[in-house]
Design an enzyme around this catalytic site. Structure first.
Site, PDB file in Angstrom:
ATOM      1  N   GLU A  95       0.829  -1.210   0.000  1.00  0.00           N
ATOM      2  CA  GLU A  95       0.000   0.000   0.000  1.00  0.00           C
ATOM      3  C   GLU A  95       0.863   1.259   0.000  1.00  0.00           C
ATOM      4  OE1 GLU A  95      -2.758  -0.378   3.230  1.00  0.00           O
ATOM      5  OE2 GLU A  95      -3.772  -2.103   2.335  1.00  0.00           O
TER       6      GLU A  95
ATOM      7  N   GLU B  94      -4.081  -9.014  -0.039  1.00  0.00           N
ATOM      8  CA  GLU B  94      -4.615  -8.783   1.303  1.00  0.00           C
ATOM      9  C   GLU B  94      -6.119  -8.639   1.200  1.00  0.00           C
ATOM     10  OE1 GLU B  94      -2.390  -6.021   3.747  1.00  0.00           O
ATOM     11  OE2 GLU B  94      -4.246  -5.269   4.637  1.00  0.00           O
TER      12      GLU B  94
END
Length: 809
Positions: free
Chosen positions: A426, A503
């Site tokens: 991220e 994820e």
């Protein structure tokens, strides 16, 4: 990626990973590797003069590494580490050790190896600074040779500075929290992380092995030597070998190559993780001067844009979980026994893959993934140049990212379990053009050291025009976090790309707590910063119906993933609860709600949903417990497999048969509570598969103690986990018990941690007592080295004390 590239393998070399290393007198190998964890002195604070030989450390603690001082502290709402790190302390600390090396080591190369220090470490030997290492997750070492007093006392001192906070989005721990080794080798030796093994061709008939060995010659003269490579199987029987005569100049480093062939190798897989070893030996004139071991596994794998993932030619869905590095009540302390317990629970659930979130994990973790059969996504960074919190790695990026990434790859590139490199999670540069250049740079560094695995990154932006990491074109495999509703569009949006859910989920549960009704799905909160109707006791229902605003329930995500053949698989956030990031609650909540298993290592109910989907063994799990108010309407859920239907009975009366419809992953009933027995029977073609009963528990009769093993080693490292509960006269666990259990350990062990899995429990993990939560808690006992059996005594005011004995080997 063509077929040849896809079948390239490379496996490993790491110095001996055993925690129990032979002493000098026992060591028969040319290379000496000593456990360097014992007899350190430690003190919180800043002590610059601790590097001096005459420093007085009498008031310092004596301890054994690995050590985490943060986990020993008190939870503090005003802690600088904030909510993300569980409100535990950080600060500065110093370690110091006095040691002697034999006089006959004077002509050897002697180094110290640290598997991880959090963080900003500086190491001194006899007053000389050897260097600094800001990154708390990177393994590193220093050559001590020129500074040692051979045959005399030496002082090694380590400064650790974890004071600048906040510096992480999860619990890090503080100190020398991983293992340390002292390594002595002859001046002519294999370099650090100095072998690189690939298998350019793999099949059950024949496999090729390519070995590159980096040789260091620290002598002042040119050396001629014999390099010998042996491949040994799991029984240590040699199955292939090759030797060559080589030459290397004085004070230089050189690379030597060996190619071998092995007929009919046993392949490494998640079901059968067969491991070989590469043994590298160096002989100077007939004298063995170095020996080096490398784990080796033969396997080939493929990521495909349409068919997902395959291992050894077999279509294989990646059933993965994300894990942080902490070990619950032990904090960041790395202990191979704690890691083995964690991975065993994941394996029994059906997981076949681990994502190392969001940083390099320990050597023990990597070693056990090899041995136990887990596919690994190995991840290097959570941030690049752009920060996520004030004092995170972005401050060290420019100076350190290249060396950190290179050392990360070199350490782990030989583990057969590693099948993808993640260069970031991220990452903020995803959203601006700087992400293009950095992604290309990082991918180039990885490829310079390993071309046998794809490079990936965990992305959050699936709009191409907004995602500059994707636009770099440097990723071999696209990892996406969350937004499962969009997966169906990915083959069109990212045409020809290999895709993985890197994820997913972020559902919320507290083990053993249930809110009714269980119908419908709630997001707590519905959006960032929004108010939500949480529970006054900071719990979340264990029914799979509460999620974070960015995530999904476990069932929502898995229903989507299992339908998409092109998706290589998923990594659930998370396998275990972890310290820190206690969304959605503020203080006193101090650990996460995301885990399939709680922080104490006790499975939540959704564990059995995955077991019913990810394994073929028969599963029937009904919940919740059966202690409620008379007449209260209770939702009963059942996870099951290998059956057509489940019939539910209350005190012998059938409440009906139910079957999963369409893509259902559970079935449910609404039942008016009356004391007695709730019984479920699963059937297939009319034949009983499994039966499960839940009984209403009566008055507490005794404390029940269940150890996860009956014997431990007296090696000062081995652990036993004891699950504690109160039970009635028939042995039924009291599901709502909250008794304070006091512990006393005698003999060959010591109490090193307690926990009950409750995310808002502010009692110390290092206390001698623990309250039951949802009827259970755990006590963790570690060997203290004594050759005496261990006795754990558990007592509470209202019941007789209970004692369990563990044999010490």
């Amino acid at each position: 990626m063509n077929k040849l590239i896809l079948t390239l393998k490379q496996f490993g070399i790491v110095c001996i990973l055993l925690l129990s290393i032979p002493t000098f007198s026992q060591q028969k190998q040319a290379r000496i590797v000593e456990d360097f964890n014992k007899n350190w002195n430690f003190k919180l604070g800043d002590y610059a003069t601790a590097i001096q030989s005459n420093f007085d450390a009498k008031d310092w603690r004596t301890l054994q590494l690995p050590h985490d001082w943060s986990i020993e502290g008190a939870f503090d709402k005003d802690s600088k580490t904030k909510q993300a790190q569980g409100f535990l302390p950080a600060g500065k600390g110093w370690y110091r050790k006095v040691f002697t090396v034999p006089a006959n080591w004077k002509n050897k190369t002697v180094s110290v190896e640290f598997d991880g220090i959090f963080k900003n470490s500086e190491v001194f030997i006899n007053g000389k600074s050897l260097g600094i290492r800001p990154n708390g997750y990177i393994s590193f070492g220093y050559d001590l040779s020129q500074y040692l007093n051979f045959g005399k006392e030496n002082i090694i001192a380590v400064k650790v500075d974890n004071d600048a906070q906040p510096n992480s989005r999860w619990y890090t721990g503080s100190g020398i929290y991983r293992n340390v080794r002292l390594v002595a080798s002859e001046k002519l030796h294999v370099g650090k992380w100095g072998t690189y093994v690939t298998t350019p061709e793999v099949s059950e008939a024949k496999s090729k092995i390519h070995l590159e060995v980096t040789i260091d010659n620290d002598n002042v003269t040119t050396k001629e030597f014999k390099l010998v490579t042996s491949i040994v199987d799991a029984k240590n029987i040699e199955v292939a070998n090759f030797s060559s005569t080589e030459k290397i100049g004085a004070k230089t480093t050189g690379k030597k190559v060996h190619d071998l062939v092995l007929n009919q190798p046993k392949l490494w897989s998640t079901e059968s993780p067969y491991l070989y070893k590469v043994i590298t030996k160096i002989y100077e004139k007939s004298k063995l001067v170095d020996n080096y071991e490398t784990p080796l596994g033969f396997r080939y794998f493929n990521f495909d844009a349409e068919k997902g993932f395959s291992l050894n030619g077999k279509p294989t869905k990646i059933y993965g979980v994300c894990l942080h590095h902490d070990n619950g009540a032990l904090g960041a302390v790395e202990n191979i026994n704690a890691v083995r317990r964690k991975l065993k629970l994941m394996k029994e659930m059906g997981a076949n893959a681990i994502r190392m979130s969001h940083n390099p994990h320990s050597l023990e973790m990597m070693q056990l993934c090899d041995e136990m059969g887990f596919i690994v996504q190995d991840e290097a960074f959570d941030v690049w140049k752009k920060k996520k919190v004030t004092n995170d790695y972005h401050k060290d990026w420019d100076a350190w990212h290249k060396q950190d990434l290179e050392d990360f790859i070199k350490r782990d590139r030989n583990f057969p379990s590693v099948m993808m490199w993640s260069i970031g999670n991220e990452i903020r540069e995803q959203f601006d053009s700087t992400g293009i250049a950095i992604t290309r740079e990082l991918a180039k560094i990885v490829k310079s050291l390993d071309t046998t695995r794809p490079v990936t990154s965990a992305l959050t932006e699936n709009i191409i025009e907004k995602n500059f990491i994707y636009q770099s074109g440097a990723l071999d495999l696209l990892g996406f976090n969350y937004k499962h509703e969009d997966y169906k569009d990915f083959p069109t949006r990212f045409k020809g790309q290999k895709i993985l859910a890197s994820e997913s989920v972020s559902a919320l549960e507290t083990r053993g707590h249930y809110d009714f009704p269980s119908d419908g799905v709630k997001a707590w909160p519905a959006k960032y910063g929004a108010p939500f109707d949480g529970n006054a006791d900071w719990t979340v229902s264990a029914f799979d119906n509460v999620k974070s605003y960015w995530g999904a329930t476990h069932e929502e995500n898995w229903k989507t993933i299992k339908k998409q053949d092109f998706m290589a698989g998923t990594f659930i956030w998370t396998g275990f609860d972890y310290i820190g990031e206690p969304d959605p609650y503020p203080f006193p909540a101090r650990s996460s709600y995301f885990g399939i298993v709680d922080l104490a290592g006790l499975p939540k109910d959704v564990y059995y949903m995955y077991q019913s989907e990810w394994t073929t063994k028969p599963v029937l799990h009904i919940f919740p417990h059966w202690n409620w108010k008379a007449g209260q309407e209770i939702d009963i859920w059942a996870y099951y497999n290998n059956a057509d239907e489940v019939e539910l009975f209350l005190n012998g009366k059938s409440l009906g048969k139910k079957s999963k419809q369409n893509d259902d992953l559970h079935i449910s009933w609404k039942v008016k509570f009356e004391p007695g027995t709730l019984k479920a029977i699963s059937r297939k073609d009319g034949k009983v598969v499994l039966e499960k009963e839940i009984h209403t528990a009566g008055e507490a009769s005794k404390i029940d103690l269940k150890a996860d093993k009956t014997t431990i080693k007296n090696d000062t490292y081995d652990l036993v986990y004891v699950t504690v509960s109160t039970v009635d006269k028939d042995g039924n666990v009291l599901p709502n018990a909250t008794d304070l259990i006091n512990f006393e350990v005698t003999g060959g062990g010591k109490l090193v941690g307690v926990d009950n899995g409750y995310q808002a429990n502010l009692d110390s993990f290092k206390a001698n007592s623990c309250k039951l939560f949802s009827g259970k808690c755990i006590a963790i006992i570690q060997s203290n080295g004594k050759k005496e059996n261990i006795q754990l005594k558990a007592s509470t005011g209202s019941l007789p004390a209970s004692v369990i004995e563990v044999k010490v080997q």
